[in-house]
Design a protein around this motif. Sequence first.
Motif, PDB file in Angstrom:
ATOM      1  N   PRO A   1      60.716  35.968  69.386  1.00 56.01           N
ATOM      2  CA  PRO A   1      59.910  37.195  69.416  1.00 56.01           C
ATOM      3  C   PRO A   1      59.015  37.258  70.649  1.00 56.01           C
ATOM      4  N   ALA A   2      58.841  38.464  71.188  1.00 52.70           N
ATOM      5  CA  ALA A   2      58.073  38.653  72.427  1.00 52.70           C
ATOM      6  C   ALA A   2      56.665  38.083  72.309  1.00 52.70           C
ATOM      7  N   GLU A   3      56.042  38.274  71.138  1.00 54.03           N
ATOM      8  CA  GLU A   3      54.674  37.768  70.929  1.00 54.03           C
ATOM      9  C   GLU A   3      54.618  36.254  71.063  1.00 54.03           C
ATOM     10  N   LEU A   4      55.637  35.575  70.554  1.00 55.55           N
ATOM     11  CA  LEU A   4      55.681  34.111  70.606  1.00 55.55           C
ATOM     12  C   LEU A   4      55.922  33.635  72.036  1.00 55.55           C
ATOM     13  N   ILE A   5      56.743  34.377  72.779  1.00 59.80           N
ATOM     14  CA  ILE A   5      56.984  34.051  74.193  1.00 59.80           C
ATOM     15  C   ILE A   5      55.692  34.234  74.988  1.00 59.80           C
ATOM     16  N   ARG A   6      55.009  35.334  74.726  1.00 55.54           N
ATOM     17  CA  ARG A   6      53.806  35.681  75.503  1.00 55.54           C
ATOM     18  C   ARG A   6      52.649  34.732  75.220  1.00 55.54           C
ATOM     19  N   ASP A   7      52.378  34.502  73.940  1.00 54.70           N
ATOM     20  CA  ASP A   7      51.167  33.745  73.561  1.00 54.70           C
ATOM     21  C   ASP A   7      51.450  32.287  73.216  1.00 54.70           C
ATOM     22  N   LYS A   8      52.737  31.918  73.131  1.00 56.74           N
ATOM     23  CA  LYS A   8      53.161  30.570  72.686  1.00 56.74           C
ATOM     24  C   LYS A   8      52.769  30.298  71.228  1.00 56.74           C
ATOM     25  N   MET A   9      52.107  31.265  70.598  1.00 55.15           N
ATOM     26  CA  MET A   9      51.704  31.153  69.192  1.00 55.15           C
ATOM     27  C   MET A   9      51.909  32.506  68.527  1.00 55.15           C
ATOM     28  N   MET A  10      52.124  32.496  67.213  1.00 53.92           N
ATOM     29  CA  MET A  10      52.301  33.755  66.498  1.00 53.92           C
ATOM     30  C   MET A  10      51.956  33.550  65.029  1.00 53.92           C
TER      31      MET A  10
ATOM     32  N   LEU B   1      55.293  34.369  49.675  1.00 57.67           N
ATOM     33  CA  LEU B   1      55.193  34.205  51.126  1.00 57.67           C
ATOM     34  C   LEU B   1      53.826  33.636  51.477  1.00 57.67           C
ATOM     35  N   GLU B   2      53.818  32.628  52.349  1.00 59.51           N
ATOM     36  CA  GLU B   2      52.574  31.950  52.718  1.00 59.51           C
ATOM     37  C   GLU B   2      52.236  32.232  54.180  1.00 59.51           C
ATOM     38  N   PRO B   3      50.948  32.544  54.470  1.00 58.32           N
ATOM     39  CA  PRO B   3      50.571  32.780  55.869  1.00 58.32           C
ATOM     40  C   PRO B   3      50.616  31.494  56.688  1.00 58.32           C
ATOM     41  N   CYS B   4      51.012  31.612  57.951  1.00 61.76           N
ATOM     42  CA  CYS B   4      51.104  30.432  58.811  1.00 61.76           C
ATOM     43  C   CYS B   4      50.987  30.848  60.273  1.00 61.76           C
ATOM     44  N   THR B   5      50.859  29.865  61.148  1.00 59.20           N
ATOM     45  CA  THR B   5      50.882  30.083  62.597  1.00 59.20           C
ATOM     46  C   THR B   5      52.007  29.244  63.191  1.00 59.20           C
ATOM     47  N   LEU B   6      52.845  29.868  64.016  1.00 54.11           N
ATOM     48  CA  LEU B   6      53.924  29.154  64.691  1.00 54.11           C
ATOM     49  C   LEU B   6      53.511  28.837  66.119  1.00 54.11           C
ATOM     50  N   THR B   7      53.826  27.641  66.566  1.00 56.69           N
ATOM     51  CA  THR B   7      53.614  27.247  67.955  1.00 56.69           C
ATOM     52  C   THR B   7      54.972  26.902  68.544  1.00 56.69           C
ATOM     53  N   LEU B   8      55.344  27.584  69.626  1.00 60.05           N
ATOM     54  CA  LEU B   8      56.682  27.420  70.205  1.00 60.05           C
ATOM     55  C   LEU B   8      56.730  26.231  71.162  1.00 60.05           C
ATOM     56  N   ASN B   9      57.750  25.401  70.995  1.00 64.47           N
ATOM     57  CA  ASN B   9      57.997  24.290  71.914  1.00 64.47           C
ATOM     58  C   ASN B   9      59.096  24.691  72.912  1.00 64.47           C
ATOM     59  N   GLN B  10      59.171  23.970  74.027  1.00 63.60           N
ATOM     60  CA  GLN B  10      60.099  24.351  75.097  1.00 63.60           C
ATOM     61  C   GLN B  10      61.561  24.301  74.669  1.00 63.60           C
ATOM     62  N   ASP B  11      61.886  23.445  73.684  1.00 63.00           N
ATOM     63  CA  ASP B  11      63.282  23.305  73.262  1.00 63.00           C
ATOM     64  C   ASP B  11      63.673  24.283  72.156  1.00 63.00           C
ATOM     65  N   GLY B  12      62.790  25.249  71.862  1.00 63.57           N
ATOM     66  CA  GLY B  12      63.123  26.254  70.851  1.00 63.57           C
ATOM     67  C   GLY B  12      62.715  25.877  69.441  1.00 63.57           C
ATOM     68  N   THR B  13      62.197  24.657  69.269  1.00 58.11           N
ATOM     69  CA  THR B  13      61.676  24.254  67.957  1.00 58.11           C
ATOM     70  C   THR B  13      60.275  24.832  67.796  1.00 58.11           C
ATOM     71  N   VAL B  14      59.743  24.823  66.578  1.00 56.83           N
ATOM     72  CA  VAL B  14      58.363  25.279  66.393  1.00 56.83           C
ATOM     73  C   VAL B  14      57.592  24.293  65.521  1.00 56.83           C
ATOM     74  N   TRP B  15      56.298  24.217  65.778  1.00 55.60           N
ATOM     75  CA  TRP B  15      55.350  23.617  64.827  1.00 55.60           C
ATOM     76  C   TRP B  15      54.840  24.748  63.962  1.00 55.60           C
ATOM     77  N   LEU B  16      54.768  24.511  62.673  1.00 53.35           N
ATOM     78  CA  LEU B  16      54.278  25.519  61.741  1.00 53.35           C
ATOM     79  C   LEU B  16      53.037  24.965  61.052  1.00 53.35           C
ATOM     80  N   THR B  17      51.923  25.669  61.243  1.00 50.34           N
ATOM     81  CA  THR B  17      50.657  25.266  60.622  1.00 50.34           C
ATOM     82  C   THR B  17      50.306  26.263  59.531  1.00 50.34           C
ATOM     83  N   MET B  18      50.095  25.745  58.325  1.00 53.86           N
ATOM     84  CA  MET B  18      49.804  26.618  57.192  1.00 53.86           C
ATOM     85  C   MET B  18      48.304  26.897  57.072  1.00 53.86           C
TER      86      MET B  18
END
Length: 417
Positions: free
Chosen positions: A320-329, A341-358
Amino acid sequence: MLGAARRHVACALSGGVDSAVAALLLRRRGYQVTGVFMKNWDIVDEQGICSADKDCEDAYRVCQILDIPFHQVFYVKEYWNEVFSYLLNEYELGRTPNPDIICNKYIKFNYFLDYAVNNLGADAIATGHYARTSLEDNEVFQQKYIRRPEGLFRNRFEVRNAVKLLQGADHFKDQTFFLSQISQEALRRTIFPLGELTKDFVKKIAAEHHLHHVLQRKESMGICFIGERNFEKFLLEYLEPRPGNFVSIEDNKVIGTHKGCFLYTYGQRARLGGLKDPWFVVDKNIASRDIFVAPSTDHPALYRDLLRTNRVHWIAEEPPAELIRDKMMECHFRFQHQMALEPCTLTLNQDGTVWLTMVKPIRALAPGQFAVFYKGDECLGSGKILRLGPSVYTLQQGRNREKTAENGPEVKVEPTT
């Protein structure tokens, strides 16, 4: 509908009420409909019954009632190679796989789509999933079927007007969770006739149109295409027992034995003989074959607020454009069908993986399951959980040790003599 008769839809039939009503609705829209039953598993169950034969008969009866052609296709080898081997491998690694998500990705929305387009000459496929897309039916028929090579990311300019996967109107029955790994190309050629309907309404339609034989079937709850089984017995037919110990997370004492880590998932009750109170699986060490257990269903060792996925499969925008722009979404996620559904924040890594913080710790996250991401009604895609952050219990233990260290060792004052 003018010209609709020339529009050919291949509808996947399972023998159940949902796919039967999907075919019926397509027929009522005036399309040329072909029913297709996929046989992906050919081994009898513990009672010596091959349930696929009964399912196939029920699907054939649906086609007779609707007066549409019936085809049966066999993907036993493909299912074994793409889905079942994956399932066994994940269990051996101590993970908790989701075969339904993988089956949709590789069988229904890959092999079946190819068969429908190239063998039956269909313009589109349909299934009985409770889901929607951002395309109207007439737009689906305008899509060209082009198989694209997979790179790390799709070219961001290659797919214009990407098709979105949207939750079904019946949020309780919504099945986008199971569709979260299918390709953009497949989604462009798919119609979900039940997307705007509730399950109760679907049953009412079936009853009104003489589809009583599918109404009497109970909901399928087992492994995709394999059905309900004695899970332990079934897995031990394919995997060697690897005995190990149940170990208390609180004092590292051995309190029982098990036949293999693959027979247990996080949050599950451990089968421990001779103990009055129930214990629950909170962690596994595959190397030592230890399964760590805790003495209550909501022990802090069961709760975590951080995980890492493998490379995420994004459905419409990659990423998603927001994740590309901010590295977080910020978004929402679930790792089990029908969980809130649970709220969370995604952090994008260079290899396309993400860290997900709840926002808050969640119970019984398990490696191997899929974290499926949502923004509003849109299912963005999913990533397989590969790593978990520390549990609330581990963090509490760490804080306690820090406090002890800060206060310094206890000084004993010897009495004066």
